[in-house]
Design a protein around this motif. Structure first.
Motif, short mmCIF file in Angstrom:
data_model
loop_
_atom_site.label_atom_id
_atom_site.label_comp_id
_atom_site.label_asym_id
_atom_site.label_seq_id
_atom_site.Cartn_x
_atom_site.Cartn_y
_atom_site.Cartn_z
N UNK A 1 90.73 43.36 51.76
CA UNK A 1 89.72 43.30 50.71
C UNK A 1 88.94 44.59 50.71
N UNK A 2 87.70 44.51 50.23
CA UNK A 2 86.90 45.72 50.13
C UNK A 2 85.56 45.54 50.81
N UNK A 3 85.05 46.65 51.29
CA UNK A 3 83.71 46.71 51.85
C UNK A 3 83.10 48.01 51.37
N UNK A 4 82.13 47.90 50.49
CA UNK A 4 81.46 49.08 49.95
C UNK A 4 82.45 50.11 49.43
N UNK A 5 83.45 49.65 48.66
CA UNK A 5 84.42 50.53 48.04
C UNK A 5 85.55 51.00 48.93
N UNK A 6 85.58 50.57 50.19
CA UNK A 6 86.64 50.94 51.12
C UNK A 6 87.47 49.71 51.45
N UNK A 7 88.74 49.94 51.79
CA UNK A 7 89.57 48.83 52.24
C UNK A 7 89.02 48.27 53.55
N UNK A 8 89.09 46.97 53.68
CA UNK A 8 88.69 46.27 54.90
C UNK A 8 89.79 45.28 55.23
N UNK A 9 90.15 45.19 56.49
CA UNK A 9 91.27 44.35 56.92
C UNK A 9 90.76 43.25 57.84
N UNK A 10 91.11 42.01 57.49
CA UNK A 10 90.63 40.83 58.20
C UNK A 10 91.82 40.10 58.81
N UNK B 1 87.80 35.43 63.82
CA UNK B 1 88.35 36.37 62.85
C UNK B 1 87.51 37.64 62.88
N UNK B 2 88.20 38.78 62.81
CA UNK B 2 87.53 40.07 62.78
C UNK B 2 87.87 40.80 61.49
N UNK B 3 87.01 41.76 61.16
CA UNK B 3 87.27 42.62 60.02
C UNK B 3 87.07 44.08 60.44
N UNK B 4 88.10 44.88 60.21
CA UNK B 4 88.00 46.33 60.39
C UNK B 4 87.52 46.85 59.05
N UNK B 5 86.30 47.40 59.04
CA UNK B 5 85.66 47.76 57.78
C UNK B 5 85.24 49.22 57.69
N UNK B 6 85.34 49.96 58.77
CA UNK B 6 84.88 51.35 58.76
C UNK B 6 85.43 52.13 59.93
N UNK B 7 84.91 53.32 60.10
CA UNK B 7 85.36 54.20 61.17
C UNK B 7 84.54 53.97 62.43
N UNK B 8 85.10 54.08 63.62
CA UNK B 8 86.49 54.40 63.84
C UNK B 8 87.42 53.19 63.71
N UNK B 9 86.91 51.97 63.78
CA UNK B 9 87.76 50.79 63.61
C UNK B 9 88.82 50.72 64.69
#
Length: 121
Positions: A39-48, A78-86
């Protein structure tokens, strides 16, 4: 990880089904059970994705990683990778594979057989 690479990874799992829902997110399921979401988080891809309790405890407060909105608030791991460094792409891919394996393990033998998938280890 780029969104196309995420979708290619998920599409490679036996019995995986793709739907677009929840605000135009790419949702991946096996036997009707969700194992990964892009999905998206503040215009960036986010992976859950789903993780073990131990992985959740280790990773949930790392920079670029957070408890997945909605899912983690219901007591699920459940986790979400939403930004750097992830997570590096290889580690993210491994966690998505483990999420798929956990969803697959929750299916009945009949459901796995209908998907053409044998026993789960």
């Amino acid at each position: 990880m780029e969104r196309d690479a995420f979708n290619d990874l998920c599409a490679g799992f036996r019995g995986a089904q793709h739907v677009v829902q929840w605000g135009n997110a790419d949702v991946w399921k096996v036997g009707g059970k969700v194992f990964a979401i892009a999905g998206w988080n503040e215009g960036r891809d986010a992976y859950t994705f789903k993780v073990t309790r131990l992985a959740y405890e280790v990773l949930h407060d790392q920079p670029g990683i957070r408890p997945a909105p909605y899912l983690a608030s219901r007591g699920m791991s459940w986790l979400q990778v939403h930004g750097d460094p992830g997570l590096p792409d290889a580690a993210l891919a491994e966690h998505i594979r483990e999420s798929y394996d956990m969803a697959l393990a929750r299916l009945t033998r009949k459901a796995r057989a209908e998907l053409g998938i044998g026993e789960v280890s």
